[in-house]
Design a protein around this motif. Structure first.
Motif, PDB file in Angstrom:
ATOM      1  N   GLY A 276       0.780  -1.228   0.000  1.00 51.15           N
ATOM      2  CA  GLY A 276       0.000   0.000   0.000  1.00 51.15           C
ATOM      3  C   GLY A 276       0.809   1.273   0.000  1.00 51.15           C
ATOM      4  O   GLY A 276       0.250   2.366   0.120  1.00 51.15           O
ATOM      5  N   THR A 277       2.133   1.161  -0.143  1.00 52.08           N
ATOM      6  CA  THR A 277       2.954   2.365  -0.209  1.00 52.08           C
ATOM      7  C   THR A 277       2.822   3.023  -1.577  1.00 52.08           C
ATOM      8  O   THR A 277       2.286   2.441  -2.524  1.00 52.08           O
ATOM      9  CB  THR A 277       4.433   2.038   0.072  1.00 52.08           C
ATOM     10  N   VAL A 278       3.329   4.237  -1.674  1.00 54.71           N
ATOM     11  CA  VAL A 278       3.198   5.028  -2.893  1.00 54.71           C
ATOM     12  C   VAL A 278       3.884   4.333  -4.075  1.00 54.71           C
ATOM     13  O   VAL A 278       4.997   3.816  -3.946  1.00 54.71           O
ATOM     14  CB  VAL A 278       3.818   6.425  -2.674  1.00 54.71           C
ATOM     15  N   ALA A 279       3.207   4.320  -5.216  1.00 58.01           N
ATOM     16  CA  ALA A 279       3.766   3.686  -6.417  1.00 58.01           C
ATOM     17  C   ALA A 279       3.304   4.424  -7.659  1.00 58.01           C
ATOM     18  O   ALA A 279       2.139   4.813  -7.756  1.00 58.01           O
ATOM     19  CB  ALA A 279       3.335   2.224  -6.498  1.00 58.01           C
ATOM     20  N   GLY A 280       4.225   4.622  -8.604  1.00 58.99           N
ATOM     21  CA  GLY A 280       3.847   5.114  -9.918  1.00 58.99           C
ATOM     22  C   GLY A 280       3.237   3.954 -10.685  1.00 58.99           C
ATOM     23  O   GLY A 280       3.930   2.981 -10.989  1.00 58.99           O
ATOM     24  N   HIS A 281       1.957   4.018 -10.989  1.00 62.36           N
ATOM     25  CA  HIS A 281       1.255   2.824 -11.482  1.00 62.36           C
ATOM     26  C   HIS A 281       1.650   2.423 -12.895  1.00 62.36           C
ATOM     27  O   HIS A 281       1.268   1.345 -13.366  1.00 62.36           O
ATOM     28  CB  HIS A 281      -0.260   3.015 -11.368  1.00 62.36           C
ATOM     29  N   THR A 282       2.439   3.262 -13.572  1.00 59.28           N
ATOM     30  CA  THR A 282       2.930   2.904 -14.907  1.00 59.28           C
ATOM     31  C   THR A 282       4.460   2.844 -14.933  1.00 59.28           C
ATOM     32  O   THR A 282       5.064   2.983 -15.998  1.00 59.28           O
ATOM     33  CB  THR A 282       2.442   3.920 -15.956  1.00 59.28           C
ATOM     34  N   ASP A 283       5.068   2.639 -13.795  1.00 62.71           N
ATOM     35  CA  ASP A 283       6.531   2.575 -13.680  1.00 62.71           C
ATOM     36  C   ASP A 283       7.082   1.554 -14.674  1.00 62.71           C
ATOM     37  O   ASP A 283       6.799   0.361 -14.585  1.00 62.71           O
ATOM     38  CB  ASP A 283       6.894   2.172 -12.249  1.00 62.71           C
ATOM     39  N   ILE A 284       7.877   2.013 -15.636  1.00 60.68           N
ATOM     40  CA  ILE A 284       8.327   1.141 -16.720  1.00 60.68           C
ATOM     41  C   ILE A 284       9.273   0.053 -16.230  1.00 60.68           C
ATOM     42  O   ILE A 284       9.372  -1.018 -16.847  1.00 60.68           O
ATOM     43  CB  ILE A 284       8.989   1.970 -17.847  1.00 60.68           C
ATOM     44  N   VAL A 285       9.958   0.280 -15.112  1.00 58.96           N
ATOM     45  CA  VAL A 285      10.827  -0.762 -14.554  1.00 58.96           C
ATOM     46  C   VAL A 285       9.979  -1.970 -14.159  1.00 58.96           C
ATOM     47  O   VAL A 285      10.332  -3.128 -14.443  1.00 58.96           O
ATOM     48  CB  VAL A 285      11.618  -0.228 -13.347  1.00 58.96           C
ATOM     49  N   LYS A 286       8.843  -1.700 -13.525  1.00 60.09           N
ATOM     50  CA  LYS A 286       7.943  -2.785 -13.130  1.00 60.09           C
ATOM     51  C   LYS A 286       7.237  -3.379 -14.344  1.00 60.09           C
ATOM     52  O   LYS A 286       7.017  -4.590 -14.419  1.00 60.09           O
ATOM     53  CB  LYS A 286       6.928  -2.272 -12.115  1.00 60.09           C
ATOM     54  N   VAL A 287       6.875  -2.529 -15.298  1.00 59.99           N
ATOM     55  CA  VAL A 287       6.235  -3.008 -16.522  1.00 59.99           C
ATOM     56  C   VAL A 287       7.147  -3.995 -17.245  1.00 59.99           C
ATOM     57  O   VAL A 287       6.708  -5.059 -17.698  1.00 59.99           O
ATOM     58  CB  VAL A 287       5.879  -1.828 -17.451  1.00 59.99           C
ATOM     59  N   GLU A 288       8.420  -3.651 -17.343  1.00 56.82           N
ATOM     60  CA  GLU A 288       9.379  -4.524 -18.030  1.00 56.82           C
ATOM     61  C   GLU A 288       9.493  -5.872 -17.328  1.00 56.82           C
ATOM     62  O   GLU A 288       9.534  -6.925 -17.976  1.00 56.82           O
ATOM     63  CB  GLU A 288      10.745  -3.843 -18.101  1.00 56.82           C
ATOM     64  N   ASP A 289       9.532  -5.850 -16.009  1.00 63.74           N
ATOM     65  CA  ASP A 289       9.619  -7.095 -15.253  1.00 63.74           C
ATOM     66  C   ASP A 289       8.364  -7.940 -15.442  1.00 63.74           C
ATOM     67  O   ASP A 289       8.436  -9.159 -15.638  1.00 63.74           O
ATOM     68  CB  ASP A 289       9.821  -6.781 -13.772  1.00 63.74           C
ATOM     69  N   LYS A 290       7.202  -7.294 -15.429  1.00 68.29           N
ATOM     70  CA  LYS A 290       5.946  -8.018 -15.553  1.00 68.29           C
ATOM     71  C   LYS A 290       5.687  -8.503 -16.979  1.00 68.29           C
ATOM     72  O   LYS A 290       4.824  -9.359 -17.202  1.00 68.29           O
ATOM     73  CB  LYS A 290       4.797  -7.140 -15.054  1.00 68.29           C
ATOM     74  N   ALA A 291       6.430  -7.960 -17.952  1.00 65.85           N
ATOM     75  CA  ALA A 291       6.284  -8.401 -19.345  1.00 65.85           C
ATOM     76  C   ALA A 291       7.064  -9.678 -19.637  1.00 65.85           C
ATOM     77  O   ALA A 291       6.887 -10.284 -20.700  1.00 65.85           O
ATOM     78  CB  ALA A 291       6.741  -7.297 -20.298  1.00 65.85           C
ATOM     79  N   LEU A 292       7.915 -10.117 -18.716  1.00 65.93           N
ATOM     80  CA  LEU A 292       8.753 -11.293 -18.949  1.00 65.93           C
ATOM     81  C   LEU A 292       7.971 -12.532 -19.400  1.00 65.93           C
ATOM     82  O   LEU A 292       8.445 -13.280 -20.262  1.00 65.93           O
ATOM     83  CB  LEU A 292       9.567 -11.618 -17.695  1.00 65.93           C
ATOM     84  N   PRO A 293       6.774 -12.807 -18.850  1.00 65.19           N
ATOM     85  CA  PRO A 293       6.046 -13.996 -19.317  1.00 65.19           C
ATOM     86  C   PRO A 293       5.764 -14.013 -20.814  1.00 65.19           C
ATOM     87  O   PRO A 293       5.637 -15.093 -21.403  1.00 65.19           O
ATOM     88  CB  PRO A 293       4.746 -13.939 -18.501  1.00 65.19           C
ATOM     89  N   PHE A 294       5.671 -12.847 -21.454  1.00 64.22           N
ATOM     90  CA  PHE A 294       5.485 -12.836 -22.907  1.00 64.22           C
ATOM     91  C   PHE A 294       6.648 -13.533 -23.602  1.00 64.22           C
ATOM     92  O   PHE A 294       6.465 -14.275 -24.568  1.00 64.22           O
ATOM     93  CB  PHE A 294       5.380 -11.400 -23.430  1.00 64.22           C
ATOM     94  N   TRP A 295       7.863 -13.276 -23.124  1.00 66.80           N
ATOM     95  CA  TRP A 295       9.040 -13.850 -23.779  1.00 66.80           C
ATOM     96  C   TRP A 295       9.141 -15.342 -23.464  1.00 66.80           C
ATOM     97  O   TRP A 295       9.567 -16.126 -24.315  1.00 66.80           O
ATOM     98  CB  TRP A 295      10.301 -13.112 -23.351  1.00 66.80           C
ATOM     99  N   PHE A 296       8.737 -15.748 -22.263  1.00 71.86           N
ATOM    100  CA  PHE A 296       8.717 -17.173 -21.928  1.00 71.86           C
ATOM    101  C   PHE A 296       7.742 -17.929 -22.823  1.00 71.86           C
ATOM    102  O   PHE A 296       8.002 -19.061 -23.225  1.00 71.86           O
ATOM    103  CB  PHE A 296       8.315 -17.370 -20.460  1.00 71.86           C
ATOM    104  N   SER A 297       6.614 -17.318 -23.113  1.00 73.45           N
ATOM    105  CA  SER A 297       5.578 -18.012 -23.884  1.00 73.45           C
ATOM    106  C   SER A 297       5.776 -17.897 -25.387  1.00 73.45           C
ATOM    107  O   SER A 297       5.072 -18.550 -26.158  1.00 73.45           O
ATOM    108  CB  SER A 297       4.194 -17.476 -23.512  1.00 73.45           C
ATOM    109  N   GLY A 298       6.724 -17.070 -25.810  1.00 68.76           N
ATOM    110  CA  GLY A 298       7.024 -16.974 -27.238  1.00 68.76           C
ATOM    111  C   GLY A 298       6.060 -16.123 -28.034  1.00 68.76           C
ATOM    112  O   GLY A 298       5.877 -16.342 -29.241  1.00 68.76           O
ATOM    113  N   ILE A 299       5.429 -15.140 -27.394  1.00 68.81           N
ATOM    114  CA  ILE A 299       4.534 -14.234 -28.118  1.00 68.81           C
ATOM    115  C   ILE A 299       5.371 -13.300 -28.994  1.00 68.81           C
ATOM    116  O   ILE A 299       6.297 -12.648 -28.498  1.00 68.81           O
ATOM    117  CB  ILE A 299       3.694 -13.400 -27.136  1.00 68.81           C
ATOM    118  N   PRO A 300       5.078 -13.188 -30.284  1.00 69.29           N
ATOM    119  CA  PRO A 300       5.821 -12.249 -31.130  1.00 69.29           C
ATOM    120  C   PRO A 300       5.597 -10.819 -30.644  1.00 69.29           C
ATOM    121  O   PRO A 300       4.451 -10.372 -30.541  1.00 69.29           O
ATOM    122  CB  PRO A 300       5.208 -12.453 -32.522  1.00 69.29           C
TER     123      PRO A 300
END
Length: 414
Positions: A276-300
């Protein structure tokens, strides 16, 4: 608001156990190991969603710690290296999708956005949000006020712009599980959807189920995509909105659906800190980390659109001496004036009004590619504007994304 609707606890159908979504979202094996029941592996018969690694202890994750001790056959056993195209490659310029909440955008007295007010030069595709379907799987307007706007919206289409309908959405009670459960139910939905597209002149459909919760949902959703494509051919197009958190991805077979989709919209926003602490909800560092499953699954990556939010998330700071990400908060911020939301979400319209009225100087968080304002003795809002969107498009170019999508046009423009 286009946010995932899964509850704090996501049932993963292992002995009826319900696990906190916040634990599913972490990449820390020690944190996950606090549970005494594995989530993947031979003891459960469950493979990791999105083909991420199933650790030796039976937990799904994307780190080398998960993958180096992986259980083969229940997910990947290697951390993939994503394709890179360069920040100036321009790949993300291929598509620019905008969502428009018709009844919400017109049913107020300030910052009204009629279809005729949309700057169509900024977009290649517009999605009207939302239509739903009833218990008989007939597609119907979400709001009776939408009907009068549909044809005004689809009249915007041109050789350079397509107009689509989005089905479902966050908070919707649309009976997705029942609809995808049988081929007969899916056929009823597809027949009704095609009639709806013809009636109002839509050119495609965006599927927005938030979120499938079990294996039957996963199989049925994939079958729906396949059968939609078989029915549509090339006459109508299909896309899917995709959640940002791994816990919400678990029962979506993105790789199985991908061949039948024109693209996937990655909802890369609404990211919060579990404590519940303050967070930038579009923080690209977190976005990049959360996008990792795309590369695992082989999505173009060319089939991915990076989500851009024309709204912010706000907090009430516990101390005005701490005004950055991860600072303590006592709750959400006060609602905006024009488009009030008691959950701390604030439209870009309201954010810009506050900045102008109070002569604020927003702070740029360079690493996270977002901005924030702090005002009124403890109010804090993290958000994006034209400058940070340009930075994020550079990130999307670098990771070879094929486009971007904005939620939502009626909340403000970049």
């Amino acid at each position: 608001m286009r946010r995932t609707t899964v509850s704090t606890f996501l049932a993963l159908a292992v002995g009826g156990l319900a696990w906190p979504t916040s634990l599913l979202e972490t990449n820390s094996i020690p944190a996950l190991a606090k549970r005494d029941v594995p989530m993947c592996g031979p003891s459960t018969g469950v493979s990791c969603g999105m083909n991420v690694c199933c650790s030796g202890s039976g937990y799904c994750g994307t780190t080398s710690a998960h993958c180096n001790s992986c259980q083969s056959g229940y997910g990947s056993c290697a951390v993939p290296t994503p394709k890179k195209c360069g920040k100036t490659s321009g790949t993300a310029n291929g598509r620019t999708v905008g969502y428009y909440r018709g009844a919400s955008g017109t049913g107020r007295t300030c910052h009204v956005v009629q279809p005729s007010n949309i700057d169509t030069s900024k977009f290649t595709h517009l999605n009207y949000a939302f239509a739903v379907f009833d218990s008989g799987f007939n597609v119907v307007p979400q709001d009776s006020a939408d009907v009068a706007l549909y044809t005004k919206f689809t009249a915007l289409k041109s050789s350079k712009l397509e107009t689509w309908i989005a089905i479902g959405g966050g908070g919707s009670t649309t009976p997705w599980s029942s609809m995808v459960a049988t081929s007969a139910n899916r056929a009823k939905f597809i027949t009704s959807l095609k009639a709806f597209l013809v009636k109002y002149g839509f050119q495609g459909v965006d599927l927005d189920w938030e979120v499938p919760l079990n294996t039957a949902d996963k199989v049925g959703y994939t079958s729906l995509a396949k059968e939609l494509r078989a029915s549509f051919g090339t006459t109508y197009k299909i896309s899917m909105a995709f959640p940002v958190d791994y816990g919400d991805m678990f029962y979506v077979d993105a790789k199985g659906m991908e061949p039948y989709l024109d693209w996937i919209g990655y909802m890369s926003y609404d990211i919060k800190n579990p404590d519940g602490t303050v967070a930038g909800h579009t923080d690209i560092v977190k976005v990049e980390d959360k996008a990792l499953p795309f590369w695992f699954s082989g999505i173009p990556p060319a089939k991915l659109n990076l989500g851009l939010a024309s709204y912010g998330h706000g907090y009430t700071l516990a101390s005005t001496n701490c005004r950055v990400a991860n600072c303590a908060a006592t709750g959400v911020s006060a609602p905006g004036t024009c488009i009030p939301d008691p959950t701390g979400v604030m439209s870009l319209f309201d954010i810009k009004d506050i900045i102008a009225a109070k002569s604020l100087n927003p702070a740029l968080v360079s690493a996270g590619m977002y901005k924030y304002i702090a005002f009124n003795n403890g109010q804090w809002i993290g958000y994006d504007d034209a400058e940070t969107v340009a930075l994020k498009k550079g990130w999307a170019n670098d990771f070879c994304f094929g486009g971007t999508m904005q939620w939502a046009i009626d909340l403000g423009s970049f």
